[in-house]
Design an enzyme around this catalytic site. Structure first.
Site, PDB file in Angstrom:
ATOM      1  CG  HIS A 232      -3.590  -3.541   3.045  1.00 33.51           C
ATOM      2  ND1 HIS A 232      -2.631  -3.043   3.958  1.00 33.51           N
ATOM      3  CD2 HIS A 232      -4.183  -2.397   2.244  1.00 33.51           C
ATOM      4  CE1 HIS A 232      -2.934  -1.640   3.902  1.00 33.51           C
ATOM      5  NE2 HIS A 232      -3.488  -1.278   3.055  1.00 33.51           N
TER       6      HIS A 232
ATOM      7  CD  GLU B  87      -1.416  -6.194   5.071  1.00 30.73           C
ATOM      8  OE1 GLU B  87      -0.885  -6.483   3.815  1.00 30.73           O
ATOM      9  OE2 GLU B  87      -1.829  -5.034   5.335  1.00 30.73           O
TER      10      GLU B  87
ATOM     11  CB  CYS C 212      -1.217  -0.084   1.021  1.00 29.98           C
ATOM     12  SG  CYS C 212      -2.272   0.830   0.712  1.00 29.98           S
TER      13      CYS C 212
HETATM   14  N1  GLN Z   1      -1.945   6.740   2.650  1.00 29.26           N
HETATM   15  C1  GLN Z   1      -1.879   5.971   1.415  1.00 29.26           C
HETATM   16  C2  GLN Z   1      -3.416   6.026   0.873  1.00 29.26           C
HETATM   17  O1  GLN Z   1      -4.428   6.463   1.330  1.00 29.26           O
HETATM   18  C3  GLN Z   1      -1.959   4.483   1.923  1.00 29.26           C
HETATM   19  C4  GLN Z   1      -2.751   3.685   2.683  1.00 29.26           C
HETATM   20  C5  GLN Z   1      -2.165   2.399   3.347  1.00 29.26           C
HETATM   21  O2  GLN Z   1      -1.057   2.205   3.203  1.00 29.26           O
HETATM   22  N2  GLN Z   1      -3.169   1.755   3.665  1.00 29.26           N
HETATM   23  O3  GLN Z   1      -3.602   5.814  -0.322  1.00 29.26           O
END
Ligand code: GLN
Length: 536
Positions: free
Chosen positions: A508, A510, A382
């Site tokens: 993600h 995970e 992410c």
């Molecule tokens: N802050 C970033 C976004 O909003 C990544 C978010 C995250 O790592 N879950 O796109």
């Protein structure tokens, strides 16, 4: 058989592991062939934990239907392989919101709206929501907080009432703590007795007690607790600290927790649980001796719950590859060009963690530059993926000052930018791109090789995305956009094919890695780290 409702409460102190006990019982019942689900009721006023920072409440877990949930739902999924949803995690905020919405609609016209019966009825309705689908033999409900907390009271009242309705189809398991006083060399059961009294004073008689302890409790002590607390002696069970939480189902089964529940609830009989695959995992976990060192670069490293699902996914992958995982937490705020070599040189692989905001971001770029130049297997998740893109733009494509508009709204090269549909959103709660989305992987890419297929679905939680205007430049420069959403064409996966393993995922992975079904991309990453450690 009627749907059976099991309520799990906790007393004495918080953090006793109600989630682990609930998950362990679910695992045992599932392994006996029952259909089971687990849900959690959290007594705080937030609608969901999405707006809490990890210091408050650890990781925010995301369900496939896009609900930002308590991290205990991660345990539920990892133990059970069941996919949870919005219905599996309810907060006081949601209960009140539903009641207030009904009040405004006029559903209670003429009546005074009160905690009892309106809030408690709404709690009861939510408790039974999953059970009513007819899909489950057992619904395990974990009541967050500690008995005696003001904010838990309406939940206890609601489940007390439910016991009247459900009779033997409802059962209470109460988890307490038995401290060991070193100076006196004694285990103390008084806090347990008091906590049960408190529960009884609100009209709930626990059927099963699980005593959390660091030392073996003598049988006589368990009997005594049973006597004082009105609980059958065989239904007083101890839960001694285990080398891994994944041993807990076996320890609960040794003491017949599943049999006791089945007997007390008059459930249809089933054979002994089949734990073969679970045991294979535990065997591997206990017997791995060689270590794989993974550096996790993030800003919440003092707080391991912040990266709970990533830690677990790495551990699962390493276990299946017969390695002991050693996760080295590397504080991104403290990483600089002058110390990066010393911090990262012993790592076999590096994960760049998800996150929000500017703090610690420069350290992630420092780590990524080092990993890219030294060809260390690297996995960006992410925000970690977004940082991969930015670092590559700055240092390879020559786009000086490239950034995400999350960090710098005036960047000349907004290689990561706010998603179009996010631009009109002003509310912060539950408005990110959330939940499972399909992704198509490029044939022949390392990501496709990792998954062994090109059509996947993974869960998201972000507002920003790879800026498509730069796609060709990245492709030409050597960072390939190898995964995209089939409908919106949003870039979901990037990789540098010349490197050993350099992949970033906007999603993600995970959130979808379980003990019995580890996520293939973590397996592939840890495998690359192991191969690299042999080469080094
Ligand atoms: N802050 C970033 C976004 O909003 C990544 C978010 C995250 O790592 N879950 O796109």
């Amino acid at each position: 058989m009627n749907t059976k409702y099991i309520f799990v409460t906790g007393g004495v102190v918080s953090s006793l592991g109600k989630g682990i006990i609930s998950s362990s019982l679910a695992r045992l019942l599932l392994s006996r062939g029952y259909r089971v689900t687990i849900q959690k009721f959290d007594p705080y006023i937030n609608i969901d934990p999405g707006t809490l920072n990890p210091y408050e409440h650890g990781e925010c877990y995301v369900t496939s239907d896009g609900h930002e949930a308590d991290l205990d739902l991660g345990h539920y999924e990892r133990f059970t392989n069941i996919k949870t949803s919005r219905a599996n995690n309810v907060t006081t905020g949601r209960i009140y919101q539903a009641v207030i919405d009904k009040e405004r609609r006029g559903d209670y016209l003429g009546k005074t709206v009160q905690i009892i019966p309106h809030i408690t009825d709404e709690i009861k309705r939510n408790v039974k929501l999953l059970g009513k689908t007819g899909d489950y033999d057992f619904v395990i409900t974990e009541i967050g907080g500690t008995v005696g907390d003001i904010e838990s009271t309406p939940y206890l009242e609601a489940v007390r009432q439910l016991k009247w309705e459900l009779g033997r189809d409802a059962l209470f398991i109460h988890l307490t703590y038995v401290p060991y006083l070193k100076a006196a060399k004694e285990l103390k059961t008084k806090p347990t007795q008091h906590s049960v009294k408190m529960l009884q004073s609100v009209g709930i008689q626990p059927d099963v007690l699980v005593l959390r302890t660091e030392k073996e409790l003598p049988a006589a002590m368990l009997r005594k607790v049973g006597l004082f607390c009105n609980v059958a002696p065989e239904a007083v069970i101890q839960s001694i600290d285990q080398p891994t939480i994944y041993q807990v189902p076996l320890r609960m089964h040794d003491q017949h927790l599943d049999d006791i529940v089945i007997k007390l609830m008059d459930a249809d009989p089933t054979p002994e649980p089949n734990m073969d695959r679970w045991n294979t995992f535990l065997h591997k976990l206990a017997n791995a001796t060689e270590v794989v060192n993974i550096g996790l670069v993030g800003k919440y490293v003092e707080l391991q719950d912040a990266y709970k699902s990533i830690n677990e996914s790495l551990m699962q992958a390493a276990t299946y590859l017969d390695r002991k995982i050693n996760i080295v937490y590397i504080h991104s705020e403290k990483l600089t060009d002058s110390n990066v070599e010393e911090r990262l040189k012993d790592m076999d692989g590096v994960v760049i963690a998800p996150g929000f905001g500017q703090r610690g971001i420069e350290g992630k770029f420092v780590a990524l530059k080092y990993c890219r130049e030294h060809d260390v297997p690297t996995f960006g998740i992410c925000l970690g993926m977004q940082c991969m893109v930015i670092e590559f733009a700055r240092n390879v494509l020559g786009l000086t000052d490239a950034n995400s508009t999350e960090m710098d709204t005036k960047t000349p090269h907004n290689v990561i930018d706010l998603m179009e549909e996010q631009k009109s959103i002003s509310n912060m709660g539950g408005t990110m791109r959330l939940g499972a989305y399909d992704c198509v992987l490029r044939e022949g890419s390392r990501a496709a090789e990792a998954y062994g297929r090109t059509n996947i679905s993974e869960r998201h939680r972000h507002r920003f995305e790879f800026n498509d205007d730069y796609r060709q430049q990245f492709e030409d420069g050597g960072m390939k956009c190898v995964g995209e959403n089939p409908e919106t064409h949003l870039v979901e996966v990037v990789e540098i094919p010349e490197k050993r393993w350099f992949i970033g995922t906007q999603y993600h992975p995970e959130y979808q890695s379980t003990v019995l079904d580890p996520n293939p991309i973590f397996l592939s990453f840890v495998k690359a780290a192991i191969d690299y450690s042999k080469e080094k």
